[in-house]
Design a protein around this motif. Structure first.
Motif, PDB file in Angstrom:
ATOM      1  N   ALA A  29      -6.602   2.494   7.948  1.00 20.18           N
ATOM      2  CA  ALA A  29      -6.600   2.730   6.586  1.00 20.18           C
ATOM      3  C   ALA A  29      -5.855   1.889   6.025  1.00 20.18           C
TER       4      ALA A  29
ATOM      5  N   SER B 110     -17.646   7.931   4.074  1.00 19.92           N
ATOM      6  CA  SER B 110     -17.297   6.783   3.466  1.00 19.92           C
ATOM      7  C   SER B 110     -18.335   6.278   2.552  1.00 19.92           C
TER       8      SER B 110
ATOM      9  N   VAL C 192       0.929  -1.300   0.024  1.00 25.20           N
ATOM     10  CA  VAL C 192      -0.148   0.081  -0.083  1.00 25.20           C
ATOM     11  C   VAL C 192       0.824   1.247   0.174  1.00 25.20           C
TER      12      VAL C 192
ATOM     13  N   VAL D  22      -2.787   5.238   0.500  1.00 23.16           N
ATOM     14  CA  VAL D  22      -3.481   5.952   1.965  1.00 23.16           C
ATOM     15  C   VAL D  22      -2.564   7.486   2.295  1.00 23.16           C
TER      16      VAL D  22
ATOM     17  N   GLY E 269      -3.101  -0.259  -3.412  1.00 24.64           N
ATOM     18  CA  GLY E 269      -3.987   1.151  -2.878  1.00 24.64           C
ATOM     19  C   GLY E 269      -3.091   2.265  -2.413  1.00 24.64           C
TER      20      GLY E 269
ATOM     21  N   GLY F 160     -13.832   4.061  -0.765  1.00 22.88           N
ATOM     22  CA  GLY F 160     -12.837   4.424   0.195  1.00 22.88           C
ATOM     23  C   GLY F 160     -13.431   5.418   1.416  1.00 22.88           C
TER      24      GLY F 160
ATOM     25  N   ASP G  74      -8.161   7.053   2.418  1.00 20.64           N
ATOM     26  CA  ASP G  74      -7.811   5.737   1.570  1.00 20.64           C
ATOM     27  C   ASP G  74      -8.805   5.403   0.685  1.00 20.64           C
ATOM     28  N   ASN G  75      -8.571   4.632  -0.585  1.00 16.07           N
ATOM     29  CA  ASN G  75      -9.267   4.124  -1.452  1.00 16.07           C
ATOM     30  C   ASN G  75      -9.280   2.688  -1.288  1.00 16.07           C
ATOM     31  N   GLY G  76      -9.687   2.388   0.023  1.00 20.32           N
ATOM     32  CA  GLY G  76     -10.002   0.905   0.131  1.00 20.32           C
ATOM     33  C   GLY G  76     -11.459   0.474   0.216  1.00 20.32           C
TER      34      GLY G  76
ATOM     35  N   THR H  99      -7.255  -1.181   3.060  1.00 14.37           N
ATOM     36  CA  THR H  99      -6.847  -0.891   1.771  1.00 14.37           C
ATOM     37  C   THR H  99      -6.385  -2.257   1.222  1.00 14.37           C
ATOM     38  N   ARG H 100      -6.678  -2.500   0.010  1.00 13.89           N
ATOM     39  CA  ARG H 100      -6.384  -3.575  -0.794  1.00 13.89           C
ATOM     40  C   ARG H 100      -4.649  -3.270  -1.489  1.00 13.89           C
TER      41      ARG H 100
END
Length: 653
Positions: free
Chosen positions: A551, A631, A520, A561, A559, A636, A578-580, A555-556
């Motif tokens: 975060a 969210s 990440v 943060v 991704g 995210g 984050d874009n999780g 998050t994959r």
């Protein structure tokens, strides 16, 4: 009850005051509109009088030019010409009489100026009669100065008319900028016409004499030219204004072409021919007749300006009359509405309130209130009457509710006491659990680092699991301890000056390894300079570490943060984005509660305790800050913490 405290008296006083104020306001509006209408009507009368003045000036000038021409001719005039002369003189007299009649109808019109017009008009009539008699005899038998007598008498009459017109013009000009400009244009145009007449008269003498002009005559011509050109420039400048009336612009263009173009060119050609000694094939009568349209074009400007003034005054008067009627209608409507409101308030509110109050004072029991006649009404009075009727019934209910509230308060206090006992128990148990956990973590760490020799692969994996489970359990115990301290009121923040930017950089460094393991990208958007706040250093780092850890955890791989810091006035804002996997909308309201997790995925849920956000929220609250979570599932999450920069001032407040 005192009269000044009576609701009826106060309502009557307020409504009466409103009536007086409304009537006063609209009366003032009506008075102003009436005065404006009256003044604009007066201005229109003055403009009409000035119309007569312009027409009289023009008629007298025309009459004087024709009679002077006849006097310059040696032959005797015939009966037809004499009737023409008398008709011109009668027309001039009619216009002068019209001026006298209009001025007489104006306030203050019976003054010395009107007397002067009458006297000079009679004197001019006598001179005109002698001049008319002179045209009936041959030229050599006529008085030598007859034309000068006629011209002098005419000038005195025109001067008397101008003296009467001057105050009228000033009054009209004082009614506004537009009227002032129109009066200025009209006055300049008339003066140009008079000066142009002098110029034409000089040229007429030169044509009759058939000789070159003398130096004195040339000087007079150039002087007259300058007296005409300078005012004409001011008229041309005024005509360039964007809002200047189109009909006056057209009249100015026509005069510029007729007088300053054609007349001036012809005049220059005649002076050139006479100077060179050449004969001019033009008689004096022909000269006067051919140049009259050019001079009349100058007078037309004055007429058009007066026409515009007349229209403008009429429009203003009509507008003022409309405003007057509008003010009168509004005044009547406001008075009617005010009286209607007073009557409605008195009959529908004040009288029923008095009767209900009287019934309460005389009866005072439930049965008496039922007899009131206002119970069936659907308005507020009926509701009030029915509310009084049920008042006694609700008294017992209120007492019961009071007892229930008291019992509820006792139960709440017991629950709070139990919560404090629970928090104290957790605090004590957390301390007891930390000692064996530290031993477990320490020994497993020694085994992992093979301090006392190598381990088999199976025991190596067991040691790793023991070490991870011990750390996980220690973090859980630490979070429980901190949360229990806060809930038990035993958390004492150590507020001091903290350089928040440096603290955030340290937190990012601590979480970086975990982010690298999950592949990440961890980025920080921090100010260039230091950001100083009053806060508990350990609590601030715990807030940031918890947010960053959450975060990264949700998050994959591949991704991003991002943590940012921004200072605005007396507050600082820490945001972690984050874009999780995001948080479902149904879970958002429950976040911040102990042991509450946003994700039910067992692979992710087992990594957390559900205490991270609860601890963050408690620590932010201890700092007097705010926590905002936004969210969207599979898009995210953004968590924003807002902290005050000055804790001492906040606590003192």
């Amino acid at each position: 009850m005192k009269k000044t405290r009576s609701v009826g008296f106060l309502l009557s006083l307020v409504i009466g005051s409103l009536i007086v104020i409304l009537l006063s306001v609209f009366a003032v509006m009506a008075k102003g509109a009436f005065e404006r209408a009256h003044e604009n009507a007066r201005v229109a009368s003055l403009v009409a009088a000035l119309h007569n003045v312009v027409a009289a000036r023009e008629a007298l000038r025309t009459e004087q030019g024709i009679i002077n021409t006849a006097l310059s001719e040696p032959k005797v005039t015939d009966a037809h010409q004499r009737r023409w002369f008398v008709g011109l003189h009668s027309r001039s007299n009619v216009l002068v009489h019209a001026i006298e009649r209009r001025v007489q109808r104006l306030p203050g019109g019976q003054g010395p100026l009107l007397t002067r017009i009458s006297e000079t008009r009679l004197a001019y009539d006598r001179v005109f009669a002698r001049a008319l008699d002179a045209t009936m005899v041959p030229g050599d038998r006529r008085p030598a100065d007859m034309d000068r007598q006629l011209l002098g008498s005419l000038f005195r009459l025109v001067a008397a008319i101008d003296a009467q017109a001057a105050p009228l013009t000033q009054h009209v000009a004082g009614s506004g900028p537009f009227m002032s400009e129109m009066m200025r244009i009209s006055d300049i145009a008339w003066r140009l016409r008079a000066t142009a007449g002098d110029d034409r008269r000089i040229m007429s003498r030169l044509i009759q004499a058939g000789r070159a002009p003398t130096t004195k005559e040339l000087q007079s011509l150039w002087t007259v030219t300058g007296e005409i050109d300078a005012p004409w420039e001011s008229i041309l400048v005024a005509a360039e204004q964007p809002n200047f009336p189109a009909d006056i612009k057209a009249a100015i263009r026509h005069a510029d072409r007729a007088y300053f173009g054609e007349y001036r060119a012809r005049r220059a050609a005649i002076i050139k021919d006479l100077t060179l000694g050449q004969k001019v094939d033009l008689g004096r009568v022909e000269w006067l007749e051919s140049t009259t349209p050019a001079l009349n074009s100058l007078m037309e400007i004055s007429k058009v300006a007066l026409d515009n003034s007349d229209r403008f005054a009429g429009i203003q008067a009509s507008r003022a009359r409309h405003q007057l009627w509008a003010a009168i209608v509004l005044m009547l409507l406001s008075a009617g509405l005010a009286f209607y409101a007073a009557r409605v308030v008195t009959r529908r509110v004040i009288e029923p309130l008095r009767q209900i109050t009287g019934a309460l004072q005389t009866l005072g029991d439930h049965a008496g209130l039922q007899t009131l006649q206002y119970n069936a009404r659907d308005d507020e009075i009926g509701q009030f009457s029915r509310a009084l009727q049920t008042f006694q019934k609700s008294a017992a209910e209120r007492q019961r509710l009071k007892n229930d509230v008291l019992r509820s308060q006792l139960a709440q206090e017991a629950a709070e006491s139990a919560s404090r006992t629970k928090s104290e128990f957790l605090t004590n148990m957390s301390h007891e659990l930390r000692t064996p956990l530290n031993a477990v973590i320490g020994f497993s760490d020694l085994m992992l680092h093979k301090v006392h020799g190598p381990l088999s692969d199976k025991y190596q994996s067991y040691a790793t699991l023991i070490h991870e489970a011990g750390n996980h359990l220690l973090n859980l115990v630490s979070d429980i301890l901190d949360l229990a301290k806060i809930e038990a009121g035993r958390f004492q923040p150590d507020f001091r000056e903290v350089e928040l930017r440096e603290a955030l950089e340290n937190c990012v460094a601590l979480v970086q390894r975990k982010a690298d393991e999950k592949q990440v990208t961890l980025t920080a958007s921090l100010p260039e300079g230091p950001v100083m706040v009053e806060a508990d250093t350990r609590a601030c780092k715990q807030i940031v570490l918890n947010l960053l850890s959450n975060a990264v955890k949700f998050t994959r791989a591949d991704g991003v943060v991002e943590i940012s810091l921004r200072a605005e006035g007396e507050k600082v804002e820490i945001a972690v984005r984050d874009n999780g996997i995001g948080i479902p909308a149904s879970v958002l309201p429950r976040l911040g509660k102990a042991f509450e997790q946003a994700n039910n995925d067992p692979m992710l849920a087992r990594e957390g305790t559900g205490l991270g956000l609860a601890l963050v929220q408690a620590l932010v609250r201890e700092h007097g800050g705010e926590l905002d979570i936004q969210s969207q599932e599979n898009a995210g999450t953004r968590v924003c913490v807002i902290l005050p920069r000055r804790q001492r001032a906040r606590i003192a407040a």
